[in-house]
Design an enzyme around this catalytic site. Structure first.
Site, mmCIF file in Angstrom:
data_model
loop_
_atom_site.group_PDB
_atom_site.id
_atom_site.type_symbol
_atom_site.label_atom_id
_atom_site.label_comp_id
_atom_site.label_asym_id
_atom_site.label_seq_id
_atom_site.Cartn_x
_atom_site.Cartn_y
_atom_site.Cartn_z
ATOM 1 N N GLY A 1 16.917 -37.877 -19.661
ATOM 2 C CA GLY A 1 17.929 -36.813 -19.755
ATOM 3 C C GLY A 1 17.326 -35.426 -19.659
ATOM 4 O O GLY A 1 18.017 -34.475 -19.286
ATOM 5 N N ALA B 1 17.453 -37.980 -24.056
ATOM 6 C CA ALA B 1 18.358 -38.286 -25.175
ATOM 7 C C ALA B 1 17.551 -38.417 -26.458
ATOM 8 O O ALA B 1 16.411 -38.896 -26.430
ATOM 9 C CB ALA B 1 19.075 -39.596 -24.888
ATOM 10 N N GLU C 1 17.193 -34.842 -16.054
ATOM 11 C CA GLU C 1 18.581 -34.673 -15.600
ATOM 12 C C GLU C 1 19.104 -33.279 -15.948
ATOM 13 O O GLU C 1 19.834 -32.659 -15.174
ATOM 14 C CB GLU C 1 19.470 -35.754 -16.209
ATOM 15 C CG GLU C 1 19.136 -37.144 -15.676
ATOM 16 C CD GLU C 1 20.059 -38.193 -16.245
ATOM 17 O OE1 GLU C 1 19.886 -38.529 -17.430
ATOM 18 O OE2 GLU C 1 20.962 -38.654 -15.532
ATOM 19 N N GLU D 1 14.691 -44.450 -17.239
ATOM 20 C CA GLU D 1 15.814 -45.170 -17.851
ATOM 21 C C GLU D 1 15.845 -46.669 -17.567
ATOM 22 O O GLU D 1 16.146 -47.464 -18.458
ATOM 23 C CB GLU D 1 17.159 -44.551 -17.410
ATOM 24 C CG GLU D 1 17.540 -43.294 -18.164
ATOM 25 C CD GLU D 1 16.970 -42.028 -17.543
ATOM 26 O OE1 GLU D 1 16.040 -42.131 -16.718
ATOM 27 O OE2 GLU D 1 17.444 -40.940 -17.892
#
Ligand code: COA
Length: 258
Positions: free
Chosen positions: A108, A63, A111, A131
């Site tokens: 992310g 992110a 991910e 995270e």
């Protein structure tokens, strides 16, 4: 634009192009990836897609934490919905998507790579889901996709401890399919590795991809029924008859996708 697209024969290369921000996923980048997916999905000539990041530092640092600082809780919730809607094509496309990890794939960023079908890592890549050390959890699919790829215990270890793996450790647990030799381009290496796909029978490859993808979520009985239907789509194809003719004539088949 924060992404770039390029064609190399039957392959399309999508590059997240924010190297100064370590290719972090801003709202704009996620929307642009969504638009790229629509464009590629409408192009029958695309047989494989390689997703990578610009530079050699990061595939994607997750992110965009600078953007995130100014976001309200509802803005963040909306971002998570955007990840789900705009990136869904990565695992629902008619072609396989290979993540070429040119550097760090964290949070992310990992991910995003987990949403792809296959992963190739540069020798210097690091992978992890940090995270929980940031007071959150992986919520762009990481808690669900990671155990489906590496198994429950390894996934839990990576999520709870936030362990960072190097490329060879990631290869050892099946998190990446292949490690590119040091000094070589991970994109070129990924393209060479997947090149047989571009020469294969298009209908068989689409059906095989859909059938194996289904194994991630379907119970066995349902998956086996889907497999039969997928086989049937190949059975009636001209390409299957061509492969049988080529076998008896001792030559390479010429597949036409019919
Ligand atoms: N969001 C926004 N900007 C980011 C970013 C992110 N996720 N990750 C890195 N950047 C920015 C840095 O702030 C820095 O910007 P600046 O030049 O304006 O200060 C720039 O990218 C370079 O970062 P730096 O840490 O110096 O790069 P590096 O090559 O030494 O290390 C990483 C790269 C990816 C290993 C490191 O940046 C990192 O660990 N990032 C955080 C990853 C993370 O925890 N993501 C999880 C989010 S849930």
């Amino acid at each position: 634009m924060t992404i770039r697209m390029e064609r190399r024969g039957a392959a399309a290369i999508v590059t997240i192009d924010r190297p100064d921000q370590r290719n972090a996923l801003s709202r704009e980048t996620v929307l642009e990836l969504g638009r790229a997916g629509k464009e590629l999905g409408a192009d029958d000539s695309v047989r494989v897609v390689v997703l990578t990041g610009a530079g050699d530092k990061a595939f994607c640092a997750g992110a965009d934490l600078k953007e995130r600082v100014a976001m309200s809780d509802d803005d963040v919730r909306e971002m998570l919905s955007l990840y789900a809607s705009e990136l869904a094509w990565l695992e629902g496309s008619p072609f396989p998507v290979v993540a070429a990890l040119n550097g760090a794939a964290l949070g992310g960023g990992l991910e995003l790579a987990l949403t792809c079908d296959l992963r190739v890592a540069a020798a210097h890549a690091v992978l992890g889901l940090p995270e929980t050390s940031l007071g959150i959890i992986p919520a762009a699919g990481g808690t669900q996709r990671l155990p489906r790829i590496v198994g429950y215990a390894k996934a839990l270890e990576l999520v709870l401890l936030g362990t960072r793996l190097d490329a060879n450790q990631a290869l050892g647990i099946g998190l990446v399919n292949r490690v590119t030799p040091a000094g070589a381009s991970v994109v070129d290496d990924a393209l060479a590795w997947i090149s047989p796909i571009a020469l294969g029978a298009p209908i068989a490859q689409r059906q095989a991809l859909a059938a194996v993808r289904a194994a991630r979520e379907k119970p066995l009985r349902e998956g086996l029924e889907l497999e039969r239907r997928a086989y049937d789509a190949c059975l009636t194809s001209e390409d299957r008859r061509e492969a049988l003719r080529a076998f008896t004539e001792k030559r390479k088949p010429i597949f036409r996708g019919r």
